[in-house]
Design a protein around this motif. Structure first.
Motif, PDB file in Angstrom:
ATOM      1  N   GLY A 171       0.829  -1.203   0.000  1.00 28.92           N
ATOM      2  CA  GLY A 171       0.000   0.000   0.000  1.00 28.92           C
ATOM      3  C   GLY A 171       0.867   1.257   0.000  1.00 28.92           C
ATOM      4  O   GLY A 171       0.589   2.226  -0.706  1.00 28.92           O
ATOM      5  N   ASP A 172       1.930   1.206   0.773  1.00 26.74           N
ATOM      6  CA  ASP A 172       2.755   2.386   1.054  1.00 26.74           C
ATOM      7  C   ASP A 172       3.842   2.585  -0.016  1.00 26.74           C
ATOM      8  O   ASP A 172       4.668   1.692  -0.226  1.00 26.74           O
ATOM      9  CB  ASP A 172       3.400   2.151   2.436  1.00 26.74           C
ATOM     10  N   PRO A 173       3.882   3.758  -0.664  1.00 31.73           N
ATOM     11  CA  PRO A 173       4.931   4.005  -1.668  1.00 31.73           C
ATOM     12  C   PRO A 173       6.343   3.864  -1.098  1.00 31.73           C
ATOM     13  O   PRO A 173       7.246   3.390  -1.803  1.00 31.73           O
ATOM     14  CB  PRO A 173       4.667   5.449  -2.104  1.00 31.73           C
ATOM     15  N   GLY A 190      -9.824  -0.168  -1.253  1.00 28.76           N
ATOM     16  CA  GLY A 190     -10.228  -0.910  -2.452  1.00 28.76           C
ATOM     17  C   GLY A 190     -10.205  -0.084  -3.726  1.00 28.76           C
ATOM     18  O   GLY A 190      -9.668  -0.534  -4.748  1.00 28.76           O
ATOM     19  N   PRO A 191     -10.794   1.122  -3.731  1.00 32.64           N
ATOM     20  CA  PRO A 191     -10.798   1.891  -4.973  1.00 32.64           C
ATOM     21  C   PRO A 191      -9.401   2.169  -5.503  1.00 32.64           C
ATOM     22  O   PRO A 191      -9.169   2.135  -6.722  1.00 32.64           O
ATOM     23  CB  PRO A 191     -11.517   3.188  -4.567  1.00 32.64           C
ATOM     24  N   SER A 192      -8.454   2.412  -4.602  1.00 30.93           N
ATOM     25  CA  SER A 192      -7.099   2.731  -5.047  1.00 30.93           C
ATOM     26  C   SER A 192      -6.417   1.491  -5.642  1.00 30.93           C
ATOM     27  O   SER A 192      -5.931   1.521  -6.780  1.00 30.93           O
ATOM     28  CB  SER A 192      -6.289   3.298  -3.868  1.00 30.93           C
ATOM     29  N   ILE A 193      -6.414   0.376  -4.904  1.00 28.52           N
ATOM     30  CA  ILE A 193      -5.777  -0.836  -5.471  1.00 28.52           C
ATOM     31  C   ILE A 193      -6.573  -1.318  -6.682  1.00 28.52           C
ATOM     32  O   ILE A 193      -6.013  -1.913  -7.606  1.00 28.52           O
ATOM     33  CB  ILE A 193      -5.615  -1.957  -4.421  1.00 28.52           C
ATOM     34  N   THR A 222      -7.550  -6.377   0.042  1.00 32.97           N
ATOM     35  CA  THR A 222      -7.516  -7.728  -0.532  1.00 32.97           C
ATOM     36  C   THR A 222      -8.765  -8.048  -1.356  1.00 32.97           C
ATOM     37  O   THR A 222      -8.678  -8.638  -2.434  1.00 32.97           O
ATOM     38  CB  THR A 222      -7.301  -8.775   0.583  1.00 32.97           C
ATOM     39  N   TYR A 223      -9.942  -7.651  -0.860  1.00 32.43           N
ATOM     40  CA  TYR A 223     -11.177  -7.985  -1.586  1.00 32.43           C
ATOM     41  C   TYR A 223     -11.156  -7.395  -2.997  1.00 32.43           C
ATOM     42  O   TYR A 223     -11.435  -8.091  -3.988  1.00 32.43           O
ATOM     43  CB  TYR A 223     -12.404  -7.483  -0.814  1.00 32.43           C
TER      44      TYR A 223
END
Ligand SMILES: O=P(O)(O)O[C@H]1O[C@H](CO)[C@@H](O)[C@H]1O
Ligand SMILES: O=c1cc[nH]c(=O)[nH]1
Length: 238
Positions: free
Chosen positions: A20-22, A66-69, A185-186
């Protein structure tokens, strides 16, 4: 190129590790890969491609939720033709047998999000990981001697510690067997299913909802090394 990724197609490896983390992407590139170079930094969502034991690997951040991944993984799977994404994330622990720093392999994810509404299914989607990636990750963790738990995780739109449902809201998911809570994850597994690609979410338990204990600042990078080693070991075998 996409609106969110400036890398050329050839700059992205077939297997992508996805924190998640840059800054975790930067850490992986600097500590684990050779000849790593920055291939994208749109919105500071850093992505690097380098080599691990001679194999080309990309590590690219996905942001939180979720929207970001969902955006980054969809673009990687479709525009970049990525074969497999291995999330390397952190999670809150929902079961007392999971120690701080233990690995959690998400076999499937449950959610409180409306992510799957877009697929117009007449029921509830329970997206799951790629089984080969899961078996390899469990095997790698065993070989390296890292405690590892495989099961269902709860991917929430809400961060476990701050939400209006209150401090106890995780308990209902724990009662149903969720091992841990993350936020991505979902959507990752659903996107992999929709695009017919492969995904695994490998998590490190950094914050226990059961005991209230968690990693301090230094361990939030060093304590993730076992997960990164396992993920890279899996990437070699994809
Ligand atoms: O450490 P990452 O991969 O960002 O994952 C977890 O950490 C963030 C919350 O602190 C959420 O993104 C959650 O899923
Ligand atoms: O989603 C997350 C990630 C880390 N720790 C938590 O408690 N929740």
């Amino acid at each position: 190129m996409t609106p969110h990724n400036r890398a050329d197609k050839a700059d992205i490896a077939p297997v992508v590790l996805a924190p998640g983390d840059p800054l975790r992407a930067k850490l992986v590139a600097e500590h684990f890969l050779s000849d790593a170079r920055l291939v994208t930094d749109v919105r500071n969502m850093l992505g690097y491609t380098g080599f691990f034991k001679g194999q080309k690997v990309t590590v690219m951040a996905t942001g939180m939720g979720g929207p970001s991944i969902g955006i980054y993984s969809y673009e990687l799977f479709t525009t970049y033709d990525v074969k497999a994404i291995i999330r390397i994330g952190t999670c809150g622990g929902l079961q007392k047998q999971i120690g701080i720093g233990d690995l959690v392999c998400a076999m499937t994810a449950s959610t409180d999000s409306a992510w799957a509404h877009q697929y117009n299914l007449k029921g509830t989607l329970s997206p799951c990981c790629d089984s080969e990636l899961l078996f390899k990750a469990v095997d790698q963790a065993k070989q390296l001697g890292y405690p590892c738990h495989a099961g269902m995780v709860f991917s929430s739109d809400l961060f476990s510690s701050y939400n209006a449902l209150g401090q106890e809201s995780w308990k209902a998911w724990a009662r149903m067997g969720a091992l841990a809570q993350d936020m991505e994850t979902y959507a990752l597994y659903a996107t992999a299913a929709w695009t017919a690609k492969r995904a695994l979410s490998l998590l490190t338990m950094t914050d226990s909802c059961v005991s209230g204990e968690g990693f301090g600042p230094e361990m939030r990078s060093k304590g993730l090394f076992p997960m990164i080693e396992v993920a890279l070991g899996v990437a070699l075998e994809v």
